[in-house]
Structures are given as C-alpha cells and as structure tokens.
Scaffold this motif. Sequence first.
Motif, short mmCIF file in Angstrom:
data_model
loop_
_atom_site.label_atom_id
_atom_site.label_comp_id
_atom_site.label_asym_id
_atom_site.label_seq_id
_atom_site.Cartn_x
_atom_site.Cartn_y
_atom_site.Cartn_z
N TRP A 92 0.85 -1.19 0.00
CA TRP A 92 0.00 0.00 0.00
C TRP A 92 0.88 1.23 0.00
N SER A 93 0.33 2.33 -0.48
CA SER A 93 1.07 3.59 -0.49
C SER A 93 0.12 4.73 -0.16
N ILE A 94 0.71 5.80 0.35
CA ILE A 94 -0.05 6.99 0.70
C ILE A 94 0.67 8.18 0.09
N ALA A 95 -0.10 9.08 -0.51
CA ALA A 95 0.47 10.32 -1.03
C ALA A 95 -0.41 11.47 -0.57
N ILE A 96 0.23 12.55 -0.13
CA ILE A 96 -0.48 13.75 0.31
C ILE A 96 -0.19 14.83 -0.73
N TYR A 97 -1.26 15.40 -1.27
CA TYR A 97 -1.15 16.40 -2.33
C TYR A 97 -1.70 17.74 -1.87
N ASP A 98 -1.17 18.82 -2.42
CA ASP A 98 -1.75 20.13 -2.16
C ASP A 98 -2.88 20.38 -3.15
N ARG A 99 -3.48 21.53 -3.08
CA ARG A 99 -4.63 21.89 -3.90
C ARG A 99 -4.33 21.82 -5.41
N ASP A 100 -3.07 22.11 -5.77
CA ASP A 100 -2.68 22.11 -7.18
C ASP A 100 -2.28 20.73 -7.69
N GLY A 101 -2.25 19.73 -6.82
CA GLY A 101 -1.88 18.39 -7.23
C GLY A 101 -0.40 18.10 -7.09
N THR A 102 0.32 18.96 -6.38
CA THR A 102 1.74 18.74 -6.13
C THR A 102 1.90 17.87 -4.89
N ILE A 103 2.75 16.88 -4.98
CA ILE A 103 2.95 15.97 -3.84
C ILE A 103 3.67 16.67 -2.71
N GLU A 104 3.08 16.63 -1.53
CA GLU A 104 3.68 17.17 -0.32
C GLU A 104 4.50 16.07 0.40
N TYR A 105 3.97 14.84 0.37
CA TYR A 105 4.63 13.74 1.06
C TYR A 105 4.09 12.43 0.48
N ALA A 106 4.94 11.42 0.42
CA ALA A 106 4.51 10.10 -0.02
C ALA A 106 5.31 9.04 0.72
N THR A 107 4.67 7.92 0.98
CA THR A 107 5.35 6.80 1.64
C THR A 107 4.64 5.50 1.26
N THR A 108 5.28 4.40 1.56
CA THR A 108 4.68 3.08 1.37
C THR A 108 4.89 2.26 2.63
N ASN A 109 4.24 1.11 2.68
CA ASN A 109 4.44 0.23 3.83
C ASN A 109 5.83 -0.40 3.79
N ARG A 110 6.52 -0.29 2.70
CA ARG A 110 7.87 -0.84 2.59
C ARG A 110 8.90 0.07 3.28
N ASP A 111 8.48 1.24 3.75
CA ASP A 111 9.37 2.16 4.45
C ASP A 111 9.51 1.82 5.93
N GLY A 112 9.05 0.65 6.32
CA GLY A 112 9.18 0.24 7.71
C GLY A 112 7.97 0.58 8.56
N ILE A 113 6.91 1.07 7.95
CA ILE A 113 5.71 1.43 8.69
C ILE A 113 4.93 0.17 9.10
N GLY A 114 4.90 -0.82 8.22
CA GLY A 114 4.19 -2.06 8.51
C GLY A 114 2.71 -1.94 8.17
N LYS A 115 1.86 -2.57 8.98
CA LYS A 115 0.43 -2.59 8.72
C LYS A 115 -0.31 -1.44 9.38
N THR A 116 0.24 -0.92 10.47
CA THR A 116 -0.46 0.11 11.24
C THR A 116 -0.10 1.49 10.70
N LEU A 117 -1.13 2.24 10.43
CA LEU A 117 -0.96 3.59 9.91
C LEU A 117 -1.30 4.58 11.01
N GLN A 118 -0.33 5.39 11.42
CA GLN A 118 -0.53 6.47 12.40
C GLN A 118 0.23 7.67 11.87
N MET A 119 -0.51 8.60 11.31
CA MET A 119 0.12 9.74 10.66
C MET A 119 -0.58 11.03 11.11
N GLY A 120 0.23 12.02 11.45
CA GLY A 120 -0.29 13.34 11.80
C GLY A 120 0.20 14.35 10.77
#
Length: 181
Positions: A92-120
């Motif tokens: 799985w992957s997560i991407a955070i975009y601004d209003r214009d569609g520019t990526i602010e942040y992106a990550t995947t579960n392969r980055d060591g996050i695992g199954k639990t998602l806790q993001m602020g």
Amino acid sequence: MKRLLIWLSGGVLLGGIIHLIVILTLPALAEHTVWTRIESLNAKNTIVLLPQVKPGQPNPLGLDPGLSYGVCQLDLANGPAYLNGTLPDAFWSIAIYDRDGTIEYATTNRDGIGKTLQMGIFNSRQTRLLAEQQIDIAEGLLIIEASTDDLFVVVRLAPPHRAVRPRYERALSAISCGPKP
C-alpha cells in the motif's frame, strides 16, 4: 529584404510571447481540476473509495485497475489532521497532495511502517506548537509538515487477488481521516 527579416523576427517574437502567456495562464482558468473532482466526492475528513476501474472502460483519472483507491480531503486551518488505521499485509502507499496536485509527502508500507498507519499532518504553525510541546500526540505518530492548509490524501492498496479485493476495500474505508475526535 532587411525590412522583411525585421518584421518576420518581430512577428515570431510576439507570437512566442503570446504563446507563453496563454500556456501559463490556462491552468489557472481551468474549472475541472483535481481539487474540484475531489470536492465533488464529499471526501472532507473521511475516506471515500473510488469506484473500481474496469479494463477497457473510460478512465479519466488514469487509475490502475489492479489497485483500490481511497481519497480524503483535509483542511489544516482549524487544527492538524490524522490518518489512523490498519491496512492489510500487502503493498500500500499513501500520497499527500496540495490543492494544485503537487505531492507534499509520499510513503509506502515498505518504508518500515508495517500494517499500522498512524500519521499526523500539520501546517508550519502547528509544527511550531508541536516543537514547543503545546500539542499532545500519541507515541509513534509519523509527523508530516505540509506547506499549505488545503490537502488531499490518496491511499492505494494492491490486493494480490481479485477474491480479497472486498476485504481490502473494507480495511481501506475503515481508515479514520481528519481532525482528532
């Protein structure tokens, strides 16, 4: 002959300037942007599943038919936003975009996050308050600083088989997205 070359080069220069102005202003004049499409989904502070893309069917967003997508729209003006949940043990992957569609942040579960998602997700003012320990956060929270208040989040899941897709989409829709309750 000289006069013709002067007129011709002036015409090319003026045409180039007009062309650049038109190209650079057209995106600002567009009515159907990614932001307006996300707004039409009523995804404010909640995960909304996008309908499954069928191969051979119209696909205006260019989505991969093998993935499941969830979208959430956020406004950090009144406080930080949080994404919490447990996702299946597959890619799985997560991407955070601004209003214009520019990526602010992106990550995947392969980055060591695992199954639990806790993001602020915090804006710069809230990050400053966080550094001064004026905002309480849970231990283990992944902190993201955004440059703007208007954001949207796209979560992508890759079910390994078609048979588990409904279970994956239930897990995706169970993610909480928005301000702290």
